[in-house]
Design a protein around this motif. Structure first.
Motif, mmCIF file in Angstrom:
data_model
loop_
_atom_site.group_PDB
_atom_site.id
_atom_site.type_symbol
_atom_site.label_atom_id
_atom_site.label_comp_id
_atom_site.label_asym_id
_atom_site.label_seq_id
_atom_site.Cartn_x
_atom_site.Cartn_y
_atom_site.Cartn_z
ATOM 1 N N ARG A 1 0.832 -1.192 0.000
ATOM 2 C CA ARG A 1 0.000 0.000 0.000
ATOM 3 C C ARG A 1 0.875 1.254 0.000
ATOM 4 O O ARG A 1 2.017 1.215 0.440
ATOM 5 N N ILE A 2 0.340 2.343 -0.465
ATOM 6 C CA ILE A 2 1.071 3.605 -0.494
ATOM 7 C C ILE A 2 1.384 4.036 0.930
ATOM 8 O O ILE A 2 0.473 4.174 1.758
ATOM 9 N N ASP A 3 2.661 4.222 1.248
ATOM 10 C CA ASP A 3 3.111 4.593 2.588
ATOM 11 C C ASP A 3 2.669 3.588 3.651
ATOM 12 O O ASP A 3 2.627 3.903 4.838
ATOM 13 N N GLY A 4 2.323 2.372 3.230
ATOM 14 C CA GLY A 4 1.889 1.356 4.175
ATOM 15 C C GLY A 4 0.527 1.613 4.783
ATOM 16 O O GLY A 4 0.177 0.992 5.794
ATOM 17 N N LYS A 5 -0.251 2.514 4.186
ATOM 18 C CA LYS A 5 -1.535 2.893 4.762
ATOM 19 C C LYS A 5 -2.695 2.433 3.887
ATOM 20 O O LYS A 5 -2.544 2.228 2.688
ATOM 21 N N GLU A 6 -3.856 2.277 4.514
ATOM 22 C CA GLU A 6 -5.061 1.947 3.777
ATOM 23 C C GLU A 6 -5.485 3.139 2.917
ATOM 24 O O GLU A 6 -5.152 4.290 3.219
ATOM 25 N N PRO A 7 -6.220 2.882 1.823
ATOM 26 C CA PRO A 7 -6.713 4.004 1.015
ATOM 27 C C PRO A 7 -7.608 4.914 1.847
ATOM 28 O O PRO A 7 -8.276 4.468 2.778
ATOM 29 N N PRO A 8 -7.615 6.222 1.544
ATOM 30 C CA PRO A 8 -8.492 7.137 2.288
ATOM 31 C C PRO A 8 -9.959 6.844 2.015
ATOM 32 O O PRO A 8 -10.300 6.043 1.135
ATOM 33 N N TYR B 1 -26.424 1.672 16.408
ATOM 34 C CA TYR B 1 -25.028 1.957 16.083
ATOM 35 C C TYR B 1 -24.389 0.768 15.371
ATOM 36 O O TYR B 1 -24.509 -0.378 15.816
ATOM 37 N N PHE B 2 -23.700 1.063 14.282
ATOM 38 C CA PHE B 2 -22.831 0.103 13.611
ATOM 39 C C PHE B 2 -21.389 0.556 13.849
ATOM 40 O O PHE B 2 -21.040 1.700 13.541
ATOM 41 N N ILE B 3 -20.551 -0.337 14.381
ATOM 42 C CA ILE B 3 -19.163 0.025 14.659
ATOM 43 C C ILE B 3 -18.237 -1.026 14.034
ATOM 44 O O ILE B 3 -18.412 -2.224 14.241
ATOM 45 N N TYR B 4 -17.245 -0.535 13.283
ATOM 46 C CA TYR B 4 -16.316 -1.409 12.574
ATOM 47 C C TYR B 4 -14.868 -0.967 12.798
ATOM 48 O O TYR B 4 -14.592 0.185 13.130
ATOM 49 N N GLY B 5 -13.961 -1.918 12.544
ATOM 50 C CA GLY B 5 -12.544 -1.620 12.404
ATOM 51 C C GLY B 5 -12.152 -1.816 10.951
ATOM 52 O O GLY B 5 -12.847 -1.387 10.040
ATOM 53 N N HIS B 6 -11.012 -2.471 10.732
ATOM 54 C CA HIS B 6 -10.557 -2.975 9.442
ATOM 55 C C HIS B 6 -10.015 -1.917 8.484
ATOM 56 O O HIS B 6 -8.948 -2.095 7.910
ATOM 57 N N ARG B 7 -10.716 -0.808 8.316
ATOM 58 C CA ARG B 7 -10.346 0.135 7.261
ATOM 59 C C ARG B 7 -9.274 1.151 7.672
ATOM 60 O O ARG B 7 -8.749 1.886 6.843
ATOM 61 N N HIS B 8 -8.967 1.240 8.949
ATOM 62 C CA HIS B 8 -7.922 2.148 9.424
ATOM 63 C C HIS B 8 -8.226 3.616 9.103
ATOM 64 O O HIS B 8 -7.306 4.413 8.893
ATOM 65 N N ILE B 9 -9.490 3.960 9.039
ATOM 66 C CA ILE B 9 -9.879 5.359 8.856
ATOM 67 C C ILE B 9 -10.850 5.725 9.974
ATOM 68 O O ILE B 9 -11.466 4.856 10.586
ATOM 69 N N GLU B 10 -10.952 7.019 10.241
ATOM 70 C CA GLU B 10 -11.940 7.511 11.188
ATOM 71 C C GLU B 10 -13.158 7.988 10.411
ATOM 72 O O GLU B 10 -13.039 8.838 9.530
ATOM 73 N N ILE C 1 -13.491 3.028 13.352
ATOM 74 C CA ILE C 1 -12.824 3.628 14.512
ATOM 75 C C ILE C 1 -11.303 3.738 14.394
ATOM 76 O O ILE C 1 -10.591 3.762 15.396
ATOM 77 N N GLY C 2 -10.791 3.856 13.167
ATOM 78 C CA GLY C 2 -9.373 4.151 13.007
ATOM 79 C C GLY C 2 -8.466 2.983 13.328
ATOM 80 O O GLY C 2 -8.789 1.828 13.056
#
Length: 254
Positions: free
Chosen positions: A170-177, A202-211, A225-226
């Motif tokens: 991934r670009i800079d090791g980060k998930e896509p925005p 409420y639906f709460i997820y991880g995985h995407r590495h975005i807030e 949740i980042g």
């Protein structure tokens, strides 16, 4: 009621994270600041970059994190651990030694007087054929049995190297925005799911590495949740309000 906390995606032990020891210590310090405020903590997957339990062997390291989790459960705090796409392979150690409650599927539960849908998020709404194929292989019992025949020296090393290679692609090791409301897989999945489950608040997820904090209807709210690699973010529910916050060293607002 005491607070309920949600966090995910620490990827402890990652060979692609140069500050992994400092990262683990920061996570442990956060858990220590909330231990007297929490009734439950939901770890929504990928807390380890690779976790595979053999019958008599588990990956080395993580002693600070595992010790803090054990302390929390010993003191009556419920710790719920959701398997992600990096730490699927837990077969009893975390439950027996650390006292966590394992969830291998999304969970719908009532906290206070609100209904929550909780999941790591991998495989929900994502139509990528390669990812879905790999996910089916990782979850396959026969494949798991065959992998168990590898010596831990080779099996764990292979898993960590695979995870490192996946991140560095991934670009800079980060998930896509954030891709927007009409392209983000988890948003699309949630909209479809809430159409037949209108009672979920409420639906709460991880995985995407975005807030992401998104109101999908007057009564339905969704959060991603980042992570605990660079963002150090978490959600907290006090029985009335759900907040997305960032942990800053020396501070614990909630």
């Amino acid at each position: 009621m005491k607070n309920v906390y949600f966090l995910s995606d620490a990827h402890l032990g990652s060979l692609a994270i140069p500050h992994s020891r400092m990262q683990e210590r920061r996570l442990v310090r956060f858990l220590d600041t909330i231990k007297d405020k929490a009734s439950a903590i939901y770890l929504l997957g990928d807390m380890f970059d690779f976790w595979y339990e053999y019958r008599y062997v588990v990956p080395k390291g993580y002693t600070r994190f595992l010790g803090k989790i054990s302390e929390l459960t010993d003191n009556g705090v419920e710790v719920h651990y959701f398997t992600g796409n990096h730490d699927i392979w837990t077969y009893g150690y975390l439950e027996k030694e650390c006292g966590v409650i394992i969830h291998r599927q999304p969970l719908t539960c009532e906290i206070g007087d609100r209904i929550f849908f909780l999941a790591h998020g991998d495989g929900l709404g994502d139509s990528d054929k390669r990812f879905r194929f790999l996910r089916s292989v990782f979850h396959n019992r026969v494949c798991q049995f065959l992998f168990s025949s590898l010596h831990p020296r080779w099996g764990v090393s292979f898993g960590l190297q695979w995870a490192k290679h996946s991140r560095l692609k991934r670009i800079d090791g980060k998930e896509p925005p954030y891709m927007g409301e009409y392209k983000e897989h988890l948003v699309l999945f949630t909209k479809e799911y809430m159409a037949t489950h209108p009672d979920i608040d409420y639906f709460i997820y991880g995985h995407r590495h975005i807030e992401l904090d998104l109101m999908l209807s007057r009564n339905t709210r969704m959060m991603i949740i980042g992570d605990w690699i660079s963002q150090f973010t978490y959600a907290v529910f006090d029985g009335e309000h759900l907040l997305l916050s960032e942990y800053e060293e020396g501070e614990s607002q909630f």
